[in-house]
Design an enzyme around this catalytic site. Structure first.
Site, mmCIF file in Angstrom:
data_model
loop_
_atom_site.group_PDB
_atom_site.id
_atom_site.type_symbol
_atom_site.label_atom_id
_atom_site.label_comp_id
_atom_site.label_asym_id
_atom_site.label_seq_id
_atom_site.Cartn_x
_atom_site.Cartn_y
_atom_site.Cartn_z
ATOM 1 N N LYS A 158 -1.841 6.268 -4.470
ATOM 2 C CA LYS A 158 -2.957 7.185 -4.174
ATOM 3 C C LYS A 158 -2.703 8.579 -4.736
ATOM 4 O O LYS A 158 -1.566 9.073 -4.697
ATOM 5 C CB LYS A 158 -3.158 7.285 -2.652
ATOM 6 C CG LYS A 158 -3.293 5.950 -1.966
ATOM 7 C CD LYS A 158 -3.705 6.050 -0.518
ATOM 8 C CE LYS A 158 -3.551 4.705 0.166
ATOM 9 N NZ LYS A 158 -2.232 4.456 0.729
ATOM 10 N N HIS A 178 -6.678 9.728 -2.325
ATOM 11 C CA HIS A 178 -6.172 9.624 -0.953
ATOM 12 C C HIS A 178 -7.185 10.201 0.056
ATOM 13 O O HIS A 178 -7.505 9.586 1.063
ATOM 14 C CB HIS A 178 -4.825 10.354 -0.832
ATOM 15 C CG HIS A 178 -3.964 9.830 0.267
ATOM 16 N ND1 HIS A 178 -2.609 9.686 0.152
ATOM 17 C CD2 HIS A 178 -4.261 9.394 1.510
ATOM 18 C CE1 HIS A 178 -2.117 9.200 1.288
ATOM 19 N NE2 HIS A 178 -3.105 9.016 2.121
ATOM 20 N N ASP A 180 0.848 -1.190 0.000
ATOM 21 C CA ASP A 180 0.000 0.000 0.000
ATOM 22 C C ASP A 180 0.885 1.242 0.000
ATOM 23 O O ASP A 180 1.509 1.583 1.014
ATOM 24 C CB ASP A 180 -0.905 -0.005 1.240
ATOM 25 C CG ASP A 180 -1.891 1.146 1.199
ATOM 26 O OD1 ASP A 180 -2.873 1.050 0.426
ATOM 27 O OD2 ASP A 180 -1.666 2.158 1.898
ATOM 28 N N TYR A 189 3.419 9.563 0.579
ATOM 29 C CA TYR A 189 4.359 8.933 1.510
ATOM 30 C C TYR A 189 5.809 9.280 1.159
ATOM 31 O O TYR A 189 6.727 8.986 1.907
ATOM 32 C CB TYR A 189 4.175 7.404 1.553
ATOM 33 C CG TYR A 189 2.786 6.965 1.974
ATOM 34 C CD1 TYR A 189 1.928 7.844 2.645
ATOM 35 C CD2 TYR A 189 2.315 5.686 1.705
ATOM 36 C CE1 TYR A 189 0.646 7.448 3.016
ATOM 37 C CE2 TYR A 189 1.037 5.289 2.080
ATOM 38 C CZ TYR A 189 0.209 6.185 2.722
ATOM 39 O OH TYR A 189 -1.056 5.788 3.085
HETATM 40 N N1 LIG Z 1 -5.512 6.164 3.300
HETATM 41 C C1 LIG Z 1 -5.057 6.819 4.348
HETATM 42 O O1 LIG Z 1 -5.380 7.995 4.548
HETATM 43 C C2 LIG Z 1 -4.141 6.128 5.310
HETATM 44 C C3 LIG Z 1 -3.930 6.683 6.582
HETATM 45 C C4 LIG Z 1 -3.090 6.007 7.470
HETATM 46 C C5 LIG Z 1 -2.488 4.818 7.093
HETATM 47 N N2 LIG Z 1 -2.690 4.307 5.839
HETATM 48 C C6 LIG Z 1 -2.042 3.044 5.410
HETATM 49 O O2 LIG Z 1 -2.121 2.085 6.479
HETATM 50 C C7 LIG Z 1 -0.807 1.620 6.786
HETATM 51 C C8 LIG Z 1 -0.703 1.272 8.248
HETATM 52 O O3 LIG Z 1 -1.014 2.416 9.038
HETATM 53 P P1 LIG Z 1 -0.195 2.874 10.322
HETATM 54 O O4 LIG Z 1 1.243 2.613 10.143
HETATM 55 O O5 LIG Z 1 -0.622 4.251 10.660
HETATM 56 O O6 LIG Z 1 -0.796 1.954 11.475
HETATM 57 P P2 LIG Z 1 -0.669 0.410 11.901
HETATM 58 O O7 LIG Z 1 -0.244 -0.443 10.797
HETATM 59 O O8 LIG Z 1 -1.934 0.113 12.605
HETATM 60 O O9 LIG Z 1 0.483 0.462 13.001
HETATM 61 C C9 LIG Z 1 1.829 0.618 12.661
HETATM 62 C C10 LIG Z 1 2.587 0.761 13.945
HETATM 63 O O10 LIG Z 1 2.479 -0.441 14.694
HETATM 64 C C11 LIG Z 1 3.766 -0.993 14.929
HETATM 65 N N3 LIG Z 1 3.609 -2.432 14.744
HETATM 66 C C12 LIG Z 1 3.485 -3.119 13.586
HETATM 67 N N4 LIG Z 1 3.326 -4.430 13.817
HETATM 68 C C13 LIG Z 1 3.357 -4.574 15.165
HETATM 69 C C14 LIG Z 1 3.248 -5.693 16.023
HETATM 70 N N5 LIG Z 1 3.069 -6.922 15.532
HETATM 71 N N6 LIG Z 1 3.324 -5.481 17.359
HETATM 72 C C15 LIG Z 1 3.494 -4.238 17.856
HETATM 73 N N7 LIG Z 1 3.592 -3.133 17.095
HETATM 74 C C16 LIG Z 1 3.529 -3.302 15.760
HETATM 75 C C17 LIG Z 1 4.685 -0.354 13.913
HETATM 76 O O11 LIG Z 1 5.983 -0.176 14.438
HETATM 77 P P3 LIG Z 1 7.303 -0.830 13.723
HETATM 78 O O12 LIG Z 1 7.343 -0.318 12.308
HETATM 79 O O13 LIG Z 1 8.411 -0.336 14.573
HETATM 80 O O14 LIG Z 1 7.093 -2.316 13.789
HETATM 81 C C18 LIG Z 1 4.050 1.032 13.728
HETATM 82 O O15 LIG Z 1 4.478 1.904 14.754
HETATM 83 C C19 LIG Z 1 0.107 2.775 6.350
HETATM 84 O O16 LIG Z 1 1.433 2.345 6.130
HETATM 85 C C20 LIG Z 1 -0.570 3.224 5.073
HETATM 86 O O17 LIG Z 1 -0.197 2.372 4.014
HETATM 87 C C21 LIG Z 1 -3.529 4.936 4.959
#
Ligand SMILES: NC(=O)c1ccc[n+]([C@@H]2O[C@H](COP(=O)([O-])OP(=O)(O)OC[C@H]3O[C@@H](n4cnc5c(N)ncnc54)[C@H](OP(=O)(O)O)[C@@H]3O)[C@@H](O)[C@H]2O)c1
Length: 251
Positions: free
Chosen positions: A76, A107, A42, A47
């Site tokens: 996006k 987005h 994604d 980004y």
């Molecule tokens: N469309 C939109 O507007 C939008 C908005 C936000 C996000 N997104 C997409 O969603 C993806 C994920 O969002 P996000 O990064 O905000 O949230 P997330 O995936 O819910 O959480 C990521 C966080 O959790 C940690 N993490 C990952 N796996 C873990 C595990 N097994 N145990 C404990 N901690 C863990 C990661 O740290 P480490 O990296 O240190 O493991 C990072 O700090 C983004 O990369 C993006 O592609 C889209």
């Protein structure tokens, strides 16, 4: 495991979100992820790492680690590009070193009349922000829901979003995790998959990339799905309205 979209294509239910990854780590992360089995990435122009993701993908494709047709790549359209979609898309393609995208999302859609039914609605949803009626509405209308921030990720990044809740430290999730011999993160992701939503957790850590991918070899019982339903806090972590724009946004 894949989900069928309303346009006939299929999308892997587990994807790797690449937002916030350090540029110098991306090649290793993407290579490791492909080796683990991730096929869905994604991405987004905003980004600001499409070039690095593109290099990693090009190397994986050239080395034969994976074939293009096995990958599902999303990018996006950023807010300032709504007036020149084709150029923005071509720019993403060039940076990602790809001939085509599998999915191109707006987005941050703004409220307007749309005549084309989307294949996918990517929204924030996780156990603390379940959005049951929106998820059901989309699914009833054959629009696939992708759960971004499926671990409530902003909550584990409180410095970015100032969040106070941490989904994967929730006592109930910990209890369910103990019952299944899994981690709370795996329970949150499996719960998302069993709601028929695609999940795209981000991790830069090899151990967690593996952990997050290992959610297809067990199933949550209905009683545990129901228990998780009760921990909804209607808590949005992506508080975009606090950072900008002065318009209603939908993400
Ligand atoms: N469309 C939109 O507007 C939008 C908005 C936000 C996000 N997104 C997409 O969603 C993806 C994920 O969002 P996000 O990064 O905000 O949230 P997330 O995936 O819910 O959480 C990521 C966080 O959790 C940690 N993490 C990952 N796996 C873990 C595990 N097994 N145990 C404990 N901690 C863990 C990661 O740290 P480490 O990296 O240190 O493991 C990072 O700090 C983004 O990369 C993006 O592609 C889209």
């Amino acid at each position: 495991m894949e989900i069928s979209l309303n346009n006939g294509f299929k999308m892997p239910m587990m994807g790797l979100g690449v937002a916030g990854m350090r540029k110098d780590e991306i090649k290793d992360i993407i290579t490791n992820a492909i080796q683990i089995g991730y096929r869905h990435f994604d991405c987004a122009a905003d980004y600001k790492n499409e070039a690095e993701v593109g290099e990693a993908l090009a190397e994986a494709l050239e080395s034969g680690l994976v074939k293009r047709e096995e990958l599902f790549i999303t990018s996006k359209l950023w807010n300032s590009d709504h007036g020149h979609v084709v150029e923005a898309c071509k720019d993403s393609l060039k940076k990602l070193q790809l001939q085509y995208l599998d999915l191109y999302l707006v987005h941050f859609p703004i409220p307007t009349k749309h005549t084309v039914k989307p294949a996918v609605n990517q929204i924030e949803t996780h156990p603390y922000f379940q959005r049951e009626s929106l998820v059901r509405f989309c699914q009833k209308h054959e629009i696939c829901v992708t759960a971004h921030t499926p671990l409530g990720g902003a909550a584990v990044n409180p410095q970015v979003f100032g969040s106070i809740y941490n989904v994967i430290q929730d006592p109930l999730l910990e209890k369910v995790a103990n019952k299944y011999g899994r981690s709370p993160a795996q329970i949150a992701l499996r719960w998302g998959i069993q709601r028929n939503t695609v999940v795209i957790p981000k991790s830069s850590k090899l151990k967690r990339l593996e952990e997050n991918f290992q959610v297809f070899d067990f199933e949550l019982k209905q009683e545990d799905m129901d228990l998780i339903k009760n921990i909804d806090k209607k808590y949005r972590t992506n508080l975009i309205s606090t950072v900008a724009w002065g318009i209603d946004i939908y993400a």
